[in-house]
Design a protein around this motif. Structure first.
Motif, short mmCIF file in Angstrom:
data_model
loop_
_atom_site.label_atom_id
_atom_site.label_comp_id
_atom_site.label_asym_id
_atom_site.label_seq_id
_atom_site.Cartn_x
_atom_site.Cartn_y
_atom_site.Cartn_z
N GLU A 47 52.43 -27.59 -14.36
CA GLU A 47 52.39 -28.69 -14.83
C GLU A 47 53.26 -29.76 -13.73
O GLU A 47 53.44 -28.99 -12.98
N GLY A 48 52.55 -30.25 -13.54
CA GLY A 48 53.25 -31.72 -13.02
C GLY A 48 52.52 -32.82 -12.64
O GLY A 48 52.22 -33.71 -13.30
N THR A 49 52.64 -33.88 -11.79
CA THR A 49 52.06 -35.41 -11.56
C THR A 49 50.32 -35.02 -11.07
O THR A 49 50.00 -34.37 -10.30
N PHE A 50 49.52 -36.28 -11.68
CA PHE A 50 48.12 -36.03 -12.03
C PHE A 50 48.30 -36.99 -10.11
O PHE A 50 47.95 -38.61 -10.85
N GLU A 51 47.71 -36.25 -9.19
CA GLU A 51 48.53 -37.35 -7.98
C GLU A 51 46.72 -37.82 -7.76
O GLU A 51 47.11 -39.19 -7.57
N THR A 52 45.57 -37.34 -7.66
CA THR A 52 44.13 -38.22 -7.40
C THR A 52 43.49 -36.77 -7.88
O THR A 52 43.72 -35.53 -8.36
N VAL A 53 42.15 -36.89 -7.21
CA VAL A 53 40.50 -36.22 -7.14
C VAL A 53 40.26 -36.82 -5.93
O VAL A 53 40.10 -37.86 -5.20
N ASP A 54 40.22 -35.04 -5.43
CA ASP A 54 40.52 -35.27 -3.55
C ASP A 54 38.33 -35.26 -3.23
O ASP A 54 37.80 -35.67 -4.45
N ALA A 55 38.18 -34.72 -2.21
CA ALA A 55 36.98 -36.20 -1.57
C ALA A 55 36.01 -34.80 -2.22
O ALA A 55 34.49 -34.48 -2.27
N GLU A 56 36.31 -33.41 -2.90
CA GLU A 56 35.23 -32.69 -3.16
C GLU A 56 35.49 -32.24 -4.66
O GLU A 56 35.17 -31.56 -5.36
N GLY A 57 35.81 -33.12 -5.66
CA GLY A 57 36.23 -33.00 -7.24
C GLY A 57 37.38 -32.67 -7.45
O GLY A 57 37.40 -32.54 -8.84
N ASN A 58 38.05 -32.16 -6.55
CA ASN A 58 39.75 -31.08 -7.37
C ASN A 58 40.44 -32.18 -7.78
O ASN A 58 40.86 -32.73 -6.99
N LEU A 59 41.21 -32.24 -9.10
CA LEU A 59 42.46 -32.20 -9.52
C LEU A 59 43.15 -32.08 -8.36
O LEU A 59 43.51 -30.77 -7.92
N ILE A 60 44.03 -33.12 -7.70
CA ILE A 60 45.32 -32.98 -6.69
C ILE A 60 46.45 -32.93 -8.22
O ILE A 60 46.92 -34.14 -8.45
N LEU A 61 47.30 -31.62 -8.08
CA LEU A 61 48.49 -31.80 -8.81
C LEU A 61 49.85 -31.80 -8.40
O LEU A 61 49.19 -30.64 -7.37
N ARG A 62 50.59 -32.77 -7.51
CA ARG A 62 51.88 -32.76 -7.63
C ARG A 62 52.34 -32.22 -8.25
O ARG A 62 53.52 -32.13 -9.26
N MET A 63 53.36 -30.87 -7.65
CA MET A 63 53.87 -30.36 -8.21
C MET A 63 55.40 -30.08 -7.28
O MET A 63 55.78 -30.58 -6.14
N ALA A 64 56.62 -29.45 -8.35
CA ALA A 64 57.43 -29.42 -7.48
C ALA A 64 57.86 -28.26 -5.70
O ALA A 64 58.61 -28.99 -4.54
N SER A 65 57.04 -27.83 -6.00
CA SER A 65 56.61 -26.81 -4.58
C SER A 65 55.66 -27.61 -3.87
O SER A 65 55.23 -27.42 -2.24
N GLY A 66 54.36 -29.22 -4.50
CA GLY A 66 53.48 -29.51 -3.44
C GLY A 66 52.12 -29.77 -3.78
O GLY A 66 52.49 -29.37 -5.01
N PRO A 67 51.89 -30.18 -3.46
CA PRO A 67 50.34 -30.78 -3.90
C PRO A 67 49.86 -29.20 -4.40
O PRO A 67 49.98 -28.61 -3.10
N VAL A 68 48.96 -29.17 -5.91
CA VAL A 68 47.56 -28.01 -5.51
C VAL A 68 46.59 -29.25 -5.63
O VAL A 68 46.56 -29.74 -6.81
N ALA A 69 45.43 -28.35 -5.26
CA ALA A 69 43.79 -28.37 -6.00
C ALA A 69 43.94 -27.24 -6.96
O ALA A 69 43.55 -26.26 -6.54
N ILE A 70 42.93 -28.44 -7.87
CA ILE A 70 42.53 -27.87 -8.53
C ILE A 70 41.29 -27.87 -9.36
O ILE A 70 40.91 -28.80 -9.36
N PRO A 71 40.09 -26.37 -9.18
CA PRO A 71 38.59 -27.20 -9.46
C PRO A 71 38.61 -26.94 -10.30
O PRO A 71 37.23 -27.82 -10.47
N ALA A 72 38.96 -26.45 -11.16
CA ALA A 72 38.75 -25.70 -12.65
C ALA A 72 39.79 -25.89 -14.06
O ALA A 72 40.40 -24.73 -13.06
N ALA A 73 39.87 -27.04 -14.77
CA ALA A 73 40.82 -26.53 -15.69
C ALA A 73 40.66 -27.13 -16.72
O ALA A 73 39.89 -28.00 -16.91
N ASP A 74 41.85 -26.68 -17.96
CA ASP A 74 41.46 -27.62 -19.36
C ASP A 74 42.97 -28.35 -19.14
O ASP A 74 43.80 -27.92 -18.66
N VAL A 75 43.02 -29.49 -19.14
CA VAL A 75 43.92 -30.62 -19.28
C VAL A 75 44.78 -31.33 -20.38
O VAL A 75 43.84 -31.47 -21.02
N PHE A 76 45.89 -31.24 -20.22
CA PHE A 76 46.68 -31.24 -21.57
C PHE A 76 47.48 -32.66 -21.46
O PHE A 76 47.93 -32.45 -19.92
#
Length: 242
Positions: free
Chosen positions: A212-241
């Motif tokens: 869970e986090g904030t949908f920050e952006t999509v990076d240059a490779e198309g990964n979803l960047i999720l801003r979590m309490a621990s910092g940003p995480v790049a996610i290449p594939a997932a189901d989003v709710f």
């Protein structure tokens, strides 16, 4: 990409499956749009069944591709943008359509279209399902998923699959040309400007793990960047709710 041919079928198991069959038996016909009035074994991501009542749009573009898998997968963004282009051209309602990472199109915050990319060797099939006149009941989708809606239900417009293909095919050709010429950078800003829930809290589920986090952006490779309490995480594939 050369101009794509078109074939309209009364019924088929899956337009993606038909695309691979035709690529194997008549490779010279590619690229080729395959549209069916109904599917008997339609499927979505992760092999989920895709309800296919007559009147909606079930189509696949079978095409030859090369390059690494991550680059080929960027066609999902081209397809999503092309879908939105077609919707706007046919309805004149740009404000009601949004793009949900990684491969859905929303209408008034409900799912109106989905995209499924499948590849086999040098052949890619881009499967597209659009709820033109009907949508599955909410009970048919996963709890917490975006509710399904149809164009007819939300706008009062009745659009045929053939008319939708007339708008979608040139829209995808234009987006594919931009991707080929400029890479994902040629699509990224436009996709982000139409992204659903950008800058808002979301949940991203991969396998048994949900982040869970904030949908920050999509990076240059198309990964979803999720801003979590621990910092940003790049996610290449997932189901989003939401």
């Amino acid at each position: 990409m050369a101009q794509a041919g078109r074939v309209l079928l009364a019924s088929v198991d899956s337009t993606n499956a038909e695309g691979f069959r035709r690529a194997a038996t008549a490779p010279g016909d590619l690229p080729l749009w395959i549209v069916a009035r109904e599917q008997t074994a339609g499927r979505g991501r992760r092999a989920r069944p895709w309800a296919s009542p007559p009147g909606n749009f079930y189509g696949s573009l079978a095409m030859r591709v090369d390059g690494p898998a991550a680059q080929i997968a960027l066609r999902s963004f081209a397809a999503a943008l092309a879908l939105r282009d077609a919707f706007v051209a046919l309805t004149g309602l740009p404000q009601v359509f949004a793009l949900k990472w990684p491969n859905d199109v929303l209408l008034n915050e409900g799912k109106v279209a989905g995209i499924l990319l499948e590849s086999s060797g040098p052949v890619l099939c881009i499967g597209i399902g659009v709820n033109l006149i009907g949508a599955p009941p909410l009970s048919a989708v996963e709890p917490g998923a975006v509710p399904p809606v149809s164009i007819l239900q939300e706008t009062g417009l009745r659009i045929t699959p053939e008319a939708f293909l007339d708008a979608l095919a040139p829209a995808f050709a234009a987006r594919e040309a931009a991707l080929a010429a400029g890479g994902f950078a040629a699509l990224r800003d436009d996709w982000l400007s139409n992204a659903a829930r950008l800058g808002q809290p979301i949940r991203a589920r991969t396998g048994n793990e949900t982040r869970e986090g904030t949908f920050e952006t999509v990076d240059a490779e198309g990964n979803l960047i999720l801003r979590m309490a621990s910092g940003p995480v790049a996610i290449p594939a997932a189901d989003v709710f939401f």
